[in-house]
Write a protein that holds these residues in place. Structure first.
Motif, PDB file in Angstrom:
ATOM      1  N   VAL A  59       2.191   6.655   9.608  1.00  0.00           N
ATOM      2  CA  VAL A  59       0.944   6.035  10.076  1.00  0.00           C
ATOM      3  C   VAL A  59       0.900   4.563   9.691  1.00  0.00           C
ATOM      4  N   THR A  60       1.253   4.255   8.452  1.00  0.00           N
ATOM      5  CA  THR A  60       1.246   2.870   7.984  1.00  0.00           C
ATOM      6  C   THR A  60       2.229   2.024   8.780  1.00  0.00           C
ATOM      7  N   GLY A  61       3.445   2.540   8.973  1.00  0.00           N
ATOM      8  CA  GLY A  61       4.470   1.783   9.688  1.00  0.00           C
ATOM      9  C   GLY A  61       4.124   1.535  11.140  1.00  0.00           C
ATOM     10  N   VAL A  62       3.624   2.561  11.842  1.00  0.00           N
ATOM     11  CA  VAL A  62       3.260   2.415  13.258  1.00  0.00           C
ATOM     12  C   VAL A  62       2.136   1.395  13.414  1.00  0.00           C
ATOM     13  N   ALA A  63       1.110   1.496  12.574  1.00  0.00           N
ATOM     14  CA  ALA A  63      -0.028   0.580  12.671  1.00  0.00           C
ATOM     15  C   ALA A  63       0.396  -0.859  12.406  1.00  0.00           C
ATOM     16  N   ALA A  64       1.208  -1.065  11.380  1.00  0.00           N
ATOM     17  CA  ALA A  64       1.662  -2.422  11.074  1.00  0.00           C
ATOM     18  C   ALA A  64       2.526  -2.970  12.214  1.00  0.00           C
ATOM     19  N   ALA A  65       3.376  -2.127  12.794  1.00  0.00           N
ATOM     20  CA  ALA A  65       4.253  -2.566  13.882  1.00  0.00           C
ATOM     21  C   ALA A  65       3.450  -2.977  15.114  1.00  0.00           C
ATOM     22  N   VAL A  66       2.397  -2.217  15.431  1.00  0.00           N
ATOM     23  CA  VAL A  66       1.560  -2.545  16.595  1.00  0.00           C
ATOM     24  C   VAL A  66       0.929  -3.919  16.430  1.00  0.00           C
ATOM     25  N   VAL A  67       0.446  -4.205  15.218  1.00  0.00           N
ATOM     26  CA  VAL A  67      -0.213  -5.487  14.969  1.00  0.00           C
ATOM     27  C   VAL A  67       0.775  -6.648  15.099  1.00  0.00           C
ATOM     28  N   LEU A  68       2.049  -6.398  14.829  1.00  0.00           N
ATOM     29  CA  LEU A  68       3.055  -7.456  14.894  1.00  0.00           C
ATOM     30  C   LEU A  68       3.592  -7.694  16.302  1.00  0.00           C
ATOM     31  N   VAL A  81       0.831  -1.212   0.000  1.00  0.00           N
ATOM     32  CA  VAL A  81       0.000   0.000   0.000  1.00  0.00           C
ATOM     33  C   VAL A  81       0.862   1.257   0.000  1.00  0.00           C
ATOM     34  N   SER A  82       2.023   1.196   0.645  1.00  0.00           N
ATOM     35  CA  SER A  82       2.913   2.361   0.657  1.00  0.00           C
ATOM     36  C   SER A  82       3.481   2.628  -0.740  1.00  0.00           C
ATOM     37  N   LEU A  83       3.934   1.570  -1.421  1.00  0.00           N
ATOM     38  CA  LEU A  83       4.463   1.741  -2.775  1.00  0.00           C
ATOM     39  C   LEU A  83       3.384   2.226  -3.731  1.00  0.00           C
ATOM     40  N   LEU A  84       2.167   1.745  -3.514  1.00  0.00           N
ATOM     41  CA  LEU A  84       1.048   2.175  -4.366  1.00  0.00           C
ATOM     42  C   LEU A  84       0.897   3.683  -4.332  1.00  0.00           C
ATOM     43  N   VAL A  85       0.934   4.255  -3.130  1.00  0.00           N
ATOM     44  CA  VAL A  85       0.741   5.700  -2.973  1.00  0.00           C
ATOM     45  C   VAL A  85       2.015   6.477  -3.308  1.00  0.00           C
ATOM     46  N   LEU A  86       3.160   5.962  -2.880  1.00  0.00           N
ATOM     47  CA  LEU A  86       4.405   6.701  -3.068  1.00  0.00           C
ATOM     48  C   LEU A  86       4.865   6.730  -4.524  1.00  0.00           C
ATOM     49  N   ALA A 124      -8.824  -0.175   2.974  1.00  0.00           N
ATOM     50  CA  ALA A 124      -8.842   0.810   4.061  1.00  0.00           C
ATOM     51  C   ALA A 124      -7.437   1.146   4.538  1.00  0.00           C
ATOM     52  N   ALA A 125      -6.502   0.172   4.510  1.00  0.00           N
ATOM     53  CA  ALA A 125      -5.129   0.438   4.933  1.00  0.00           C
ATOM     54  C   ALA A 125      -4.432   1.399   3.983  1.00  0.00           C
ATOM     55  N   ALA A 126      -4.891   1.465   2.737  1.00  0.00           N
ATOM     56  CA  ALA A 126      -4.345   2.440   1.792  1.00  0.00           C
ATOM     57  C   ALA A 126      -4.964   3.819   1.987  1.00  0.00           C
ATOM     58  N   ILE A 127      -6.252   3.860   2.328  1.00  0.00           N
ATOM     59  CA  ILE A 127      -6.978   5.131   2.360  1.00  0.00           C
ATOM     60  C   ILE A 127      -6.869   5.843   3.705  1.00  0.00           C
ATOM     61  N   LEU A 128      -6.870   5.118   4.806  1.00  0.00           N
ATOM     62  CA  LEU A 128      -6.829   5.774   6.121  1.00  0.00           C
ATOM     63  C   LEU A 128      -5.574   6.616   6.328  1.00  0.00           C
ATOM     64  N   PRO A 129      -4.370   6.099   6.035  1.00  0.00           N
ATOM     65  CA  PRO A 129      -3.186   6.967   6.156  1.00  0.00           C
ATOM     66  C   PRO A 129      -3.245   8.147   5.196  1.00  0.00           C
ATOM     67  N   LEU A 130      -3.905   7.957   4.053  1.00  0.00           N
ATOM     68  CA  LEU A 130      -4.063   9.045   3.087  1.00  0.00           C
ATOM     69  C   LEU A 130      -4.925  10.150   3.679  1.00  0.00           C
ATOM     70  N   SER A 131      -6.011   9.759   4.353  1.00  0.00           N
ATOM     71  CA  SER A 131      -6.874  10.729   5.026  1.00  0.00           C
ATOM     72  C   SER A 131      -6.098  11.490   6.102  1.00  0.00           C
ATOM     73  N   THR A 132      -5.264  10.764   6.854  1.00  0.00           N
ATOM     74  CA  THR A 132      -4.465  11.392   7.906  1.00  0.00           C
ATOM     75  C   THR A 132      -3.464  12.378   7.316  1.00  0.00           C
ATOM     76  N   ALA A 133      -2.795  11.981   6.229  1.00  0.00           N
ATOM     77  CA  ALA A 133      -1.800  12.847   5.586  1.00  0.00           C
ATOM     78  C   ALA A 133      -2.445  14.123   5.055  1.00  0.00           C
ATOM     79  N   TYR A 134      -3.634  13.995   4.454  1.00  0.00           N
ATOM     80  CA  TYR A 134      -4.356  15.182   3.985  1.00  0.00           C
ATOM     81  C   TYR A 134      -4.618  16.136   5.153  1.00  0.00           C
ATOM     82  N   SER A 135      -5.119  15.603   6.266  1.00  0.00           N
ATOM     83  CA  SER A 135      -5.508  16.439   7.410  1.00  0.00           C
ATOM     84  C   SER A 135      -4.309  17.156   8.021  1.00  0.00           C
ATOM     85  N   VAL A 136      -3.210  16.435   8.200  1.00  0.00           N
ATOM     86  CA  VAL A 136      -2.006  17.039   8.784  1.00  0.00           C
ATOM     87  C   VAL A 136      -1.484  18.169   7.894  1.00  0.00           C
TER      88      VAL A 136
END
Length: 420
Positions: free
Chosen positions: A340-349, A143-148, A301-313
């Motif tokens: 956002v993507t990295g922190v969320a993935a790390a928490v799940v692991l 998802v990160s490569l998709l957006v980046l 949703a994992a692609a769009i939620l960090p996108l929403s956060t980045a827009y807001s910030v």
């Protein structure tokens, strides 16, 4: 005479073709913002709703879908008319402090909900024997490569294609052979057990269907897509279609669990539990479809939620925020996304991470956060300086207030009974 008749018939066909092309060019914000609400947190909520209460609370999902139509339509209109995202407008209309509080709350809720998305991806892959230590890092990288690395239109097309996975839930619902008479009754006859669990799941349904991050995303995305006021009539179709599909998919999740698990008294805590429990009562195909849907929903949703956060910030800080911008021109935008993507993935692991409490708490926070955001949106919609000729009419304003009152009643009930 034949050539003459053919000549007169051509303009309507040409006009229809032009209208269809205009509609297709506008599609995106409403569909993606709506369908992303059917994320793993939403699927879990709808699964528990159906497994615990059968068809009885489908009317809550129906009202939540109506609220989704109303406020996603308002969010898209605000973005198109003003050329600003929600956070930017809150800052302009209500000041830096109000916008800062909104951003902090959105970031906290979005990071927590993104954890739920990766937890859903992990649970979905584990149904097929793939470890989360493989699936979660891989999903985060994808998802990160998709957006980046992708342009705006490429990202949009891939996300739209990914959304087709939700057909799996429709199929799973049909395989359960539901009682359609009871389904119809649950949709139109409002009844509710007066107990804590029913109130909590009803409030969670509102919070997960009309999610705060979706309100922020649809407005910012409409701006990023460079839609104009002339596009609004087509964007309305986009919004209604996305919201209705969201409600329909959610309803089929409820139906799948109500017609199989509820009738047999099978309790569940997560959507993954629902997928496992479906196999002995509805067959391996229904269970597999549920798992596939969970993976697809999580990826979208994992692609769009960090996108929403980045827009807001970026809107709050005044930095550039567009998918077509390079890393050099929009460093904060892409850095926020990756963080956002990295922190969320790390928490799940993290071994033993409390994923269910994370999921539940983020949905509670979503429901609470909705009220100030909706109040901000109502105030902006009535501000003639910002909205000009697109200022909300008295009738539309009344509809906004009625929707806010419905959600306020749910949240109040949550605090009075649900958390008591």
């Amino acid at each position: 005479m034949t050539p003459h008749v053919g000549h007169r018939a051509a303009p309507p066909r040409a006009a229809w073709r032009v209208r269809m092309l205009a509609l297709v060019s506008v599609l995106g914000p409403g569909l993606l913002a709506g369908l992303s609400d059917d994320d793993p947190a939403g699927i879990t909520t709808y699964s528990v709703l159906g497994a615990d209460h059968g068809y009885q609370l489908l009317w809550v999902l129906l009202l939540s879908t109506v609220a989704l139509v109303v406020f996603h339509n308002l969010g898209a209109r605000m973005g198109v008319v003003t050329g600003q995202g929600l956070t930017g407008l809150i800052r302009q209309r209500y000041g830096v402090r109000a916008a800062g509080l909104a951003v902090v709350a959105l970031v906290v809720a979005n990071v927590g909900t993104t954890c739920a998305e990766f937890a859903g991806i992990a649970a979905g892959f584990e149904l097929f024997g793939v470890s989360r230590y493989v699936s979660v890092p891989l999903a985060a990288v994808v998802v990160s490569l998709l957006v980046l690395r992708g342009s705006f239109h490429r990202v949009e097309h891939i996300l739209m294609a990914l959304a087709t996975v939700f057909v799996a839930y429709v199929a799973a619902g049909l395989l359960g052979h539901p009682d359609w008479g009871q389904v119809a009754r649950g949709l139109v006859v409002p009844t509710m057990p007066f107990d804590r669990d029913a109130l909590l799941i009803a409030t969670a349904t509102v919070g997960t269907t009309l999610a705060p991050w979706g309100l922020s995303f649809i407005q910012s995305y409409a701006v990023d897509k460079k839609l104009r006021p002339a596009d609004l009539r087509y964007e309305r179709i986009d919004v209604v279609t996305g919201a209705v599909l969201t409600g329909v998919i959610g309803a089929f999740v409820v139906v799948a669990c109500a017609s199989t698990l509820h009738t047999r008294g099978v309790p569940i805590d997560t959507a993954a539990d629902a997928a496992r429990a479906l196999e002995p009562v509805a067959g391996r195909l229904a269970s597999g479809l549920f798992g596939i849907g969970l993976i697809g929903a999580g990826l979208l949703a994992a692609a769009i939620l960090p996108l929403s956060t980045a827009y807001s910030v970026c809107e709050f800080t005044g930095y550039e925020a567009a998918l077509d911008d390079s890393m050099r021109d929009a460093t904060l935008f892409y850095l926020t996304y990756v963080l956002v993507t990295g922190v969320a993935a790390a928490v799940v692991l993290v071994p033993g991470a409390p994923l269910i409490p994370i999921l539940v708490l983020t949905q509670v926070l979503n429901a609470v956060l909705l009220l100030p955001l909706l109040a901000f949106m109502y105030g902006i919609s009535r501000d003639r300086d910002l909205m000009g000729p697109y200022t909300a009419t008295a009738g539309a304003a009344g509809l906004y207030l009625a929707t806010i009152a419905f959600i306020a009643a749910c949240v109040l009930g949550l605090f009075v009974l649900g958390l008591g």
